[in-house]
Write an enzyme that holds these catalytic residues in place. Structure first.
Site, PDB file in Angstrom:
ATOM      1  N   GLU A 171       0.823  -1.213   0.011  1.00 40.81           N
ATOM      2  CA  GLU A 171       0.234   0.008   0.017  1.00 40.81           C
ATOM      3  C   GLU A 171       0.968   1.402   0.129  1.00 40.81           C
ATOM      4  OE1 GLU A 171      -3.878  -1.198   2.355  1.00 40.81           O
ATOM      5  OE2 GLU A 171      -2.469  -0.179   3.594  1.00 40.81           O
ATOM      6  N   CYS A 172       0.654   2.216  -0.888  1.00 41.09           N
ATOM      7  CA  CYS A 172       1.084   3.542  -0.950  1.00 41.09           C
ATOM      8  C   CYS A 172       2.842   3.367  -1.032  1.00 41.09           C
ATOM      9  CB  CYS A 172       0.855   4.457   0.176  1.00 41.09           C
ATOM     10  SG  CYS A 172       0.921   5.937  -0.276  1.00 41.09           S
TER      11      CYS A 172
END
Length: 549
Positions: free
Chosen positions: A404-405
């Site tokens: 994520e990210c």
């Protein structure tokens, strides 16, 4: 008015806007409570990992992120009402927030706060941005959360650069009532002025707020001077992290600054915390997410005091799934609840360091890379060729890997930073560049696209005579400066999510998946994405079965 939900007394610290001094006041109050011998649980409204890490460090306990919008697993809509904001709405907390409060109400761990062996004395919740700022119709705002919880609001007024005008500012905030407040009324505990420049300035503010104090019954509890306040430096994603800043902060001096300039006795009485006892404080053991023997972080296999304890069990007679989670200076943006949620889904989180280790822990069924600051450690990431080689070997065996990210950035081929290219893991055929302006910021509701994370979550038409699959929605947020290079998505890759804002407006498709490796810019809120994690853990279980373990 509905009965307040938390089982402990507390308050919500809400400000007139960002940079109003909420975080400094919150940290000072937490230090003062500790010096008094009181035990505080701290929490942060909205999606903020950095402030929550400060809270965890000062209390020695995990700090939850409380959010009334992200806790739902449903499609967003312009007609969506804030929880408790309509006559047809439930007056209680949603199930996700109830589970978070159950974790927060557990007895304090004696190894971190030895003198506290029971329920915490007081809950301190730090708000985000301005008091009424949130998603569509104010959902997710600090004020909405305070009203839903039945907790009083300590209004923080940034008095820098103003005198008598502070009364107009305070009056507007004290009297403003959004539509949802007709059902869920707010109440104010008191007011505190920050950025006070001098004794004369303090007296001017006191005089200006006196009539409002008399008419509203909301007292002025504090006048916090600039002098004595700690400097909290910031970078592009928020404050510089707690592990870097707090070692240089004099906590006793910060507590004294709060005691000298704020009436904490009255604050606690108005918050319903009758226990004003003073006992010799016992030094809080530094949380394991902060340095022990080295100035960066402890070994990644240390137990994580930043996280609520997970209660894991067996999977129909089998041992629980082991999920390796990246956790070091480059990857530290993870909600305190995620290991507990995964534990309830029969998975155990085992931390490791992509910066220091040469491989993830043995016996893992899947790997998770949370967000963080890979751009600040790009050279060390690029230098760890052994970890890259191991990850490629695991991906070739079809081990599920999700990022994520910042974790998504790490799964890509490379990061372009200040004109220099840095090698990332290379598991996904994408590259990114760190820009000077925000690429995205805001709440997100995400609809899983076809075959993500499993074929049962398809959004296309099902085969004839088969029941349509229930759409898989998750909620979370985006906040990043990096963005992918504008290259077409390779043919072997597929997108993961269809992203929508808090009003339900379609933004774009997001993410990249090839084989068993996938990543996205989306940060999933644990209690708003349980179905997703259950499905992804299903992939991990299938991987173990295929490996014959």
């Amino acid at each position: 008015m509905p009965k307040p939900q938390p089982s402990m007394p507390g308050l919500v610290i809400g400000g007139t806007g960002s940079n109003s001094g909420k975080t400094t006041l919150t940290l000072a109050l937490l230090c003062a409570l500790h010096e008094r011998g009181l035990v505080a649980r701290a929490a942060k409204t909205g999606p903020d990992y950095i402030d929550a890490a400060f809270h965890a460090n000062l209390t020695g306990q995990p700090a939850a992120n409380l959010d009334t919008w992200m806790c739902r697993e449903s499609a967003p809509s312009p007609a969506e009402r804030p929880l408790g904001g309509g006559r047809s709405s439930s007056t209680g907390l949603p199930a996700g927030l109830k589970r978070i409060f159950a974790r927060m109400a557990t007895p304090i761990q004696p190894q971190t706060v030895p003198f506290a062996l029971g329920t915490p004395d007081v809950l301190v919740v730090e708000g985000a941005m301005g008091l009424f700022d949130g998603g569509h119709k104010g959902v997710g705002s600090t004020a909405h959360l305070a009203a839903l919880l039945g907790l009083p609001i300590l209004l923080v007024l940034n008095a820098g650069g103003m005198g008598q005008s502070v009364a107009a500012l305070a009056e507007g905030f004290l009297h403003h009532r959004p539509a949802w407040a007709r059902v869920r009324p707010m109440r104010f505990l008191g007011m505190v002025c920050t950025h006070v420049g001098s004794t004369r300035h303090a007296e001017l503010l006191r005089q200006s707020l006196a009539p409002l104090n008399k008419s509203s019954g909301v007292p002025l509890l504090g006048l916090m001077p600039r002098q004595g306040a700690p400097t909290l430096p910031a970078r592009h994603l928020g404050l510089v992290e707690a592990r870097e800043v707090l070692p240089g902060v004099d906590r006793k001096a910060l507590a004294q600054w709060a005691e000298d300039n704020c009436d904490i006795d009255l604050l606690l009485r108005r918050a319903g915390a009758a226990a004003l006892r003073r006992i010799p404080p016992v030094k809080v053991v530094t949380p394991v997410s902060l340095p022990q023997k080295q100035p960066e972080m402890p070994p990644a296999n240390s137990p994580a005091a930043r996280f609520f304890p997970a209660s894991t069990g067996t999977r129909r007679g089998k041992r629980c799934l082991r999920i390796g989670m990246a956790w070091d200076e480059a990857f530290s943006f993870c909600y305190a609840d995620l290991p507990a949620v995964l534990g309830e889904l029969k998975a155990e989180v085992v931390p490791f360091s992509p910066l220091r280790d040469t491989s993830p822990p043995a016996g893992c069924a899947g790997l998770y890379f949370p967000g963080g600051y890979p751009e600040l450690h790009a050279d060390r990431i690029a230098d760890n060729a052994a970890m890259r080689a191991t990850l490629h070997s695991l991906a070739a065996q079809s081990m599920p890997i999700y990022g994520e990210c910042g974790g998504y950035m790490y799964l890509m081929r490379s990061l372009l930073l200040n004109g220099q290219q840095y090698a990332m893991s290379g598991l996904l055929p994408r590259s990114c560049i760190l820009g000077q302006t925000k690429a995205a910021l805001g709440y997100r509701a995400a609809l899983a696209l076809a075959d993500w994370p499993t074929a049962s979550n398809r959004t296309s038409s099902p085969p004839e005579n088969s029941a349509p699959a229930r759409p898989l929605w998750v909620r979370g947020h985006e906040f990043h400066y990096a963005q992918e290079q504008p290259d077409p998505l390779p043919a072997q890759c597929s997108l993961l999510w269809q992203l929508h804002d808090s009003q339900g407006r379609l933004l774009r498709a997001d993410g990249c998946r090839t084989g068993s490796v996938a990543g996205s810019w989306l940060h999933c809120y644990p209690e708003g994405s349980r179905r997703f994690w259950r499905a992804w853990l299903g992939l991990c279980s299938a991987y173990l079965s295929a490996q014959g373990t």
